[in-house]
Write an enzyme that holds these catalytic residues in place. Structure first.
Site, PDB file in Angstrom:
ATOM      1  N   SER A  49      -9.061-109.488  15.702  1.00  0.00           N
ATOM      2  CA  SER A  49      -7.791-108.812  15.919  1.00  0.00           C
ATOM      3  C   SER A  49      -6.754-109.903  16.046  1.00  0.00           C
ATOM      4  CB  SER A  49      -7.833-107.986  17.204  1.00  0.00           C
ATOM      5  OG  SER A  49      -6.528-107.642  17.565  1.00  0.00           O
ATOM      6  N   ARG A  50      -5.816-109.934  15.097  1.00  0.00           N
ATOM      7  CA  ARG A  50      -4.865-111.048  15.098  1.00  0.00           C
ATOM      8  C   ARG A  50      -3.820-110.905  16.192  1.00  0.00           C
ATOM      9  NH1 ARG A  50      -4.866-110.299   9.096  1.00  0.00           N
ATOM     10  NH2 ARG A  50      -6.870-111.195   8.573  1.00  0.00           N
ATOM     11  N   VAL A  51      -3.750-109.747  16.829  1.00  0.00           N
ATOM     12  CA  VAL A  51      -2.824-109.614  17.961  1.00  0.00           C
ATOM     13  C   VAL A  51      -3.529-110.095  19.220  1.00  0.00           C
ATOM     14  CG1 VAL A  51      -1.557-107.947  19.363  1.00  0.00           C
ATOM     15  CG2 VAL A  51      -1.495-107.795  16.889  1.00  0.00           C
TER      16      VAL A  51
END
Ligand code: ATP
Ligand code: MG
Length: 504
Positions: free
Chosen positions: A365-367
């Site tokens: 998850s890039r967040v």
């Protein structure tokens, strides 16, 4: 036969002169010159815009898709029954769009936003174009509020924030839809409106999903947009855009919306069929050249608006089906690069009983942590590394019988984590339960609990916490932070519970 008096004639003439309304409407019409496979070539409306809605003489609508030198081509959004060469086509001079309304909540709609659940018409509140520009950079706010899926493996390791786009990718029958449905069920009482867009699926599958949502009282805050496999390709093509238009309507009202596109592989296939019929040149895997733009312009519309723009958000969970785990095919790589992360589901894990079958190494998850509560961040910090170490060690020690105590402990701990991350269908876990279980696990409370009994141990332990440590649950739910005292209390509670059992 009675004679009409001159006075009567005069009065009729007078009223015609006074009531004369010189409003003249110019209608631009054209004629069909070719029709077949849902594609219509039209002559005579060469001012038509790309994406404009046109109406055929049978009342069926169409969208202009190709602008050529002398003709335009449109796709039909319905049956071609009654249309033939020479039939009349009228311009509407507006872009294709759908009526939107608050009353859509709890309903099942088709790709044109019309109800198909037999519960009556929906009064329109507004009209939204199906294609809309994505919010600009200045209108957006950073993604930092969690959108809890209720699935421990995802919330702990690949957290999703409101406004994020997280791809769910995997082979057929690996639990992709189940993850999306569990996430919708978990939004109960969380003030999130959920939209499930079914593209090219069996009508029976969609009916099953509707009944599942109803069963878990999730339909009262959900909208289903369904374009089953029997729909013509153009309807399947516009269905995710229509779903997003509904989502935007709610986002502009300041609401948080979750939208699931199930699935974009079938969407790309429908678009390919439509493009080939429109005689656009095929590219890689016979998809047209703009298939990247097809999905990027759709997914870019998911965002979190800043307070000036109402503060609403659209979180997207697109789904992609892979063939034999091949994530490097054309459509998967496109969508992977557009989204803010992916949850990769693996058949091998699924069949070995690890469900949800999340591959920890390939998911991301890039967040990340920005979309996690502080409490969850603290207890899940080392989870991914611990699991990766375990996997490595597991392969390494497969053939050796003698294990030193530290390796054995690592393996035992890994097995416990894997077991904890398994989760049955329709059983999303609330935040406090996730935090307590992970906190107890990382404090090695479960080391002497047999792995097979771990699940029932945990659910009984939660019952014990409800009765004896309710303050812990309350503190996690309200403050959402993890202090050393709280961790110590969880450990104490878990150990107390363990001692109270007869033989563990
Ligand atoms: P398709 O490719 O057909 O769309 P899918 O990847 O969406 O499939 P699902 O329909 O979600 O997969 O799930 C496939 C099957 O696996 C279903 O029968 C479902 O009941 C089962 N399943 C999914 N997740 C779990 C789980 N966590 N625990 C137990 N069974 C599960
Ligand atoms: Mg599915």
């Amino acid at each position: 036969m009675s004679q009409t008096s001159p006075d009567q004639i005069l009065s009729v003439l007078k009223s015609q002169i006074t009531d004369y309304d010189n409003k003249c409407e110019v209608e631009e019409t054209g004629r069909i010159i070719q029709i077949g496979d849902g594609i219509v070539t039209i002559y005579g409306i060469n001012h038509a815009m790309y994406g404009e809605l046109v109406i055929f003489e049978t009342g069926v609508k169409g969208i202009i898709q190709n602008l050529e030198a002398k003709t335009v081509s449109a796709v039909l959004l319905g049956s071609d029954y009654g249309l033939s060469e020479g039939s009349k086509v009228t311009r509407t001079k507006r872009m294709a769009g759908i009526n939107v309304s608050d009353k859509m909540i709890g309903r099942v709609l088709n790709a044109l936003g019309e109800p198909i659940d037999g519960l009556g018409d929906i009064e329109a509140d507004d009209f939204y174009p199906i294609e809309n520009e994505a919010p600009g950079v200045t209108a957006r706010k950073s993604v930092n509020t969690p959108l809890q899926t209720g699935i421990l493996a995802i919330d702990a390791m690949f957290p999703i924030g409101r406004g994020q786009r997280e791809l769910i990718i995997g082979d057929r029958q690996t639990g992709k839809t189940s993850i999306a449905i569990d996430t919708i069920i978990n939004q109960k009482d969380k003030d999130v409106i959920c939209i499930y867009v079914a593209i090219g699926q069996k009508a029976s599958t969609v009916a099953k999903i509707v009944s599942t949502l109803k069963k878990y009282n999730a339909l009262s805050y959900s909208i289903i947009v369904s374009s089953p496999a029997s729909d013509p390709a153009p309807l399947q093509y516009i269905s995710p855009y229509s779903g997003t238009a509904v989502a935007e309507y709610f986002m502009h009202k300041g609401k948080d919306v979750l939208i699931v596109y199930d699935d974009l592989s079938k969407h790309a296939t429908a678009y390919r069929a439509m493009s080939l019929l429109l005689q656009r040149p095929p590219g890689r895997e016979a998809y047209p050249g703009d298939v990247f733009y097809l999905h990027s312009r759709l997914l870019e519309r998911s965002s979190r608006l800043d307070d000036e723009h109402g503060g609403g958000s659209i979180t997207a969970l697109p789904i992609i089906e892979t063939l034999a785990g091949d994530v490097s095919a054309y459509i998967p790589t496109n969508v992977i690069s557009i989204t803010d992360g992916q949850i990769f589901l693996e058949s091998e894990l699924f069949f070995s009983g690890i469900r949800p079958a999340v591959n920890v190494g390939l998911s991301v998850s890039r967040v990340g942590g920005a979309a996690q509560t502080k409490a969850m961040k603290k207890v899940s910090g080392s989870l991914r590394i611990d699991l990766a170490q375990f996997r490595e060690m597991e392969v390494f020690t497969q053939f050796s019988s003698e294990l030193d105590p530290s390796t054995k402990e690592l393996l035992d701990y890994g097995n416990i984590l894997v077991e904890l991350l398994k989760q049955p269908l329709y059983r999303p876990l609330p935040l406090h339960e996730q935090v307590i279980i992970l906190s107890a696990a990382t404090q090695k409370v479960f080391m002497d609990v047999p792995v097979k009994k771990l699940k029932s141990f945990c659910s009984d332990m939660m019952g014990y916490f409800e009765i004896h440590y309710h303050d812990v649950i309350e503190e996690i739910d309200t403050k959402k932070v993890m202090t050393d005292e709280l961790a110590a209390k969880i450990r104490q509670g878990a150990c107390e519970f363990k001692k109270s059992l007869p033989n563990t």
